[in-house]
Design an enzyme around this catalytic site. Sequence first.
Site, PDB file in Angstrom:
ATOM      1  N   HIS A  17       0.876  -1.168   0.000  1.00 37.15           N
ATOM      2  CA  HIS A  17       0.000   0.000   0.000  1.00 37.15           C
ATOM      3  C   HIS A  17       0.911   1.216   0.000  1.00 37.15           C
ATOM      4  O   HIS A  17       2.027   1.157   0.543  1.00 37.15           O
ATOM      5  CB  HIS A  17      -0.831   0.081   1.278  1.00 37.15           C
ATOM      6  N   ASP A  34       2.269   1.742   3.440  1.00 42.20           N
ATOM      7  CA  ASP A  34       3.173   0.734   4.022  1.00 42.20           C
ATOM      8  C   ASP A  34       4.611   1.221   3.857  1.00 42.20           C
ATOM      9  O   ASP A  34       5.498   0.830   4.607  1.00 42.20           O
ATOM     10  CB  ASP A  34       3.068  -0.610   3.283  1.00 42.20           C
ATOM     11  N   MET A  80       2.853  -5.711  -7.681  1.00 46.00           N
ATOM     12  CA  MET A  80       1.528  -5.129  -7.426  1.00 46.00           C
ATOM     13  C   MET A  80       1.622  -3.989  -6.417  1.00 46.00           C
ATOM     14  O   MET A  80       2.436  -4.032  -5.499  1.00 46.00           O
ATOM     15  CB  MET A  80       0.607  -6.244  -6.895  1.00 46.00           C
ATOM     16  N   GLU A 112     -10.859  -6.395  -5.271  1.00 43.48           N
ATOM     17  CA  GLU A 112     -10.893  -7.441  -4.223  1.00 43.48           C
ATOM     18  C   GLU A 112     -12.147  -7.311  -3.364  1.00 43.48           C
ATOM     19  O   GLU A 112     -12.388  -6.282  -2.739  1.00 43.48           O
ATOM     20  CB  GLU A 112      -9.637  -7.320  -3.356  1.00 43.48           C
ATOM     21  N   LYS A 119     -14.918  -8.523  -0.282  1.00 44.11           N
ATOM     22  CA  LYS A 119     -14.963  -9.056   1.083  1.00 44.11           C
ATOM     23  C   LYS A 119     -16.362  -8.777   1.626  1.00 44.11           C
ATOM     24  O   LYS A 119     -16.888  -7.687   1.419  1.00 44.11           O
ATOM     25  CB  LYS A 119     -13.895  -8.361   1.949  1.00 44.11           C
ATOM     26  N   GLU A 161      -9.701 -13.400  -2.717  1.00 45.72           N
ATOM     27  CA  GLU A 161      -8.933 -13.844  -1.542  1.00 45.72           C
ATOM     28  C   GLU A 161      -9.646 -15.029  -0.891  1.00 45.72           C
ATOM     29  O   GLU A 161     -10.844 -14.972  -0.611  1.00 45.72           O
ATOM     30  CB  GLU A 161      -8.778 -12.703  -0.527  1.00 45.72           C
ATOM     31  N   HIS A 191     -11.739 -14.313   2.265  1.00 48.39           N
ATOM     32  CA  HIS A 191     -12.919 -13.475   2.077  1.00 48.39           C
ATOM     33  C   HIS A 191     -14.091 -14.263   1.496  1.00 48.39           C
ATOM     34  O   HIS A 191     -15.241 -14.081   1.909  1.00 48.39           O
ATOM     35  CB  HIS A 191     -12.585 -12.288   1.169  1.00 48.39           C
ATOM     36  N   ASP A 193      -5.163 -13.595  -3.814  1.00 47.60           N
ATOM     37  CA  ASP A 193      -4.683 -13.485  -2.430  1.00 47.60           C
ATOM     38  C   ASP A 193      -4.874 -14.831  -1.741  1.00 47.60           C
ATOM     39  O   ASP A 193      -6.003 -15.249  -1.454  1.00 47.60           O
ATOM     40  CB  ASP A 193      -5.458 -12.395  -1.665  1.00 47.60           C
ATOM     41  N   ASP A 233     -12.080 -12.381   9.740  1.00 40.34           N
ATOM     42  CA  ASP A 233     -11.046 -12.595   8.725  1.00 40.34           C
ATOM     43  C   ASP A 233      -9.732 -13.010   9.396  1.00 40.34           C
ATOM     44  O   ASP A 233      -9.081 -12.204  10.043  1.00 40.34           O
ATOM     45  CB  ASP A 233     -10.855 -11.269   7.970  1.00 40.34           C
ATOM     46  N   ASP A 248      -6.878 -14.625   7.974  1.00 37.35           N
ATOM     47  CA  ASP A 248      -5.621 -14.475   7.222  1.00 37.35           C
ATOM     48  C   ASP A 248      -4.559 -15.468   7.687  1.00 37.35           C
ATOM     49  O   ASP A 248      -3.404 -15.109   7.962  1.00 37.35           O
ATOM     50  CB  ASP A 248      -5.082 -13.038   7.336  1.00 37.35           C
ATOM     51  N   ASP A 294      -1.571 -13.257   1.190  1.00 40.96           N
ATOM     52  CA  ASP A 294      -2.084 -12.154   2.005  1.00 40.96           C
ATOM     53  C   ASP A 294      -2.496 -12.734   3.355  1.00 40.96           C
ATOM     54  O   ASP A 294      -3.675 -12.974   3.616  1.00 40.96           O
ATOM     55  CB  ASP A 294      -3.272 -11.482   1.302  1.00 40.96           C
TER      56      ASP A 294
HETATM   57  C1  GLT Z   1      -5.867  -5.653   4.129  1.00 33.49           C
HETATM   58  C2  GLT Z   1      -6.916  -6.616   3.676  1.00 33.49           C
HETATM   59  C3  GLT Z   1      -6.492  -7.398   2.513  1.00 33.49           C
HETATM   60  C4  GLT Z   1      -6.251  -6.594   1.278  1.00 33.49           C
HETATM   61  C5  GLT Z   1      -5.144  -5.637   1.395  1.00 33.49           C
HETATM   62  C6  GLT Z   1      -5.103  -4.767   0.176  1.00 33.49           C
HETATM   63  S1  GLT Z   1      -5.114  -4.785   2.861  1.00 33.49           S
HETATM   64  O1  GLT Z   1      -4.860  -6.320   4.817  1.00 33.49           O
HETATM   65  O2  GLT Z   1      -7.250  -7.489   4.758  1.00 33.49           O
HETATM   66  O3  GLT Z   1      -7.351  -8.446   2.219  1.00 33.49           O
HETATM   67  O4  GLT Z   1      -5.869  -7.468   0.258  1.00 33.49           O
HETATM   68  O5  GLT Z   1      -5.644  -3.514   0.386  1.00 33.49           O
HETATM   69 MN    MN Z   2      -6.419  -9.508   0.528  1.00 31.91          MN
HETATM   70 MN    MN Z   3      -8.153 -11.108   4.516  1.00 36.02          MN
END
Ligand code: GLT
Ligand code: MN
Ligand code: MN
Length: 390
Positions: free
Chosen positions: A59, A62, A93, A186, A188, A222, A225, A250, A260, A262, A292
């Site tokens: 980002h 970041d 990216m 993306e 979610k 992702e 998500h 992702d 979420d 991750d 991600d």
């Molecule tokens: C954030 C989010 C991710 C996205 C990122 C891109 S930022 O961490 O949870 O799923 O991919 O903005």
């Molecule tokens: Mn993501």
């Molecule tokens: Mn996520």
Amino acid sequence: MSTNNGRFQPKPEDKFSFGLWTLGNRGRDPFGDAVRPTLPPNDIVAILGEVGAWGVNLHDNDLVPIDASSAERDRIVREFKQACKDHGVVVPMATVSLFFHPVFRDGGFTANDPEVRAYALQKTMRAMDLGAELGAKIFVLWGGREGVETDACRRADEAVKRLRDAVNYLCEYNITCGYGYKFALEAKPNEPRADIYMPTTGHYLGFIPTLEHPEMVGVNPEVAHEQMAGLNFMHGVAQAWEAGKLFHIDLNDQMPGRYDQDLRFGSANPKAAFWLVKFLEDVGYDGPRHFDAHAYRTEDCCGVKDFASGCMRTYLILKEKAARWNGDREIRAILKEISQGNGTSALAKYSKKNAASLSAHSFDKEAILKKRLPYERLDQLTVDILLGVR
Ligand code: GLT
Ligand code: MN
Ligand code: MN
């Protein structure tokens, strides 16, 4: 295990990438503070080089603090480019944070305040400039704040229109600057908003054809998500691929019915991860494989390396399993058996003549039902391969 080895050693052609925010995650959650120190971006690049990753994504903030002067920005970018060069890491990216600063509390592109919407555009254009300078060709848009707690605040179709206006605007900027970006949207379903507009990849696939430059825009599905929405992730990825819209992905993992998470790729649902890897490899997806995800909150910096290595290792193990599955004699025989018909030509392409002959055709349903569909055996063979006994 802090590095991969042997046949599961990642190579640049695997195109494994990580966001600065993934290795840089300090384990903060809504109930507890950071457990790990801040890793400067250039140190993250060094770690990525060490564990054998190919790319780093970011980002805008970041890397460059939100209120940095232009001299400060230029110095940071110069040093970051040097770090990437020194450690053999590329920037495939870039993306923009339209969720962290409190100014985006009501969204970025869909906020009710036109000044916030304008700021969101300006911030994204600058993030595009930054990404282009670093060599990125994919620009991700994740609208984490583009949503609501109460639908009293705006009409949901108005939000869709605002989002369309913003993406159209950014496509024009991309053309004018000659950046050659592909945008990857993306989805979610929720978190941080109670409900996020464009909750699934499928919603975005419906939105993209309504844009002025649909060819420039695809999706960034992702794992976590789509699983939060209770969906089969691979099916969404397959639909995006079939539509020519799988511009980025992702990879992570997620348990059902949770926030979420991750999690490290393949750590929660290895079988679902297997079907995904098999799909990507079978169709020849050649974009980045971006993880991600982040390390457990219990880990220190060494654990962060274990986490990163583990994501890549699991992908490569599943890739090897997919090749084994494709080459397995019994599996091949079953696949052949289940796709055979009785040679009928009833399914010919539509023409008036073919439709007339299909209308007149008589189907022997009893005979069709006699055909075996040995999916139990097929699935057990898959499980045997995954559990390492075949
Ligand atoms: C954030 C989010 C991710 C996205 C990122 C891109 S930022 O961490 O949870 O799923 O991919 O903005
Ligand atoms: Mn993501
Ligand atoms: Mn996520």
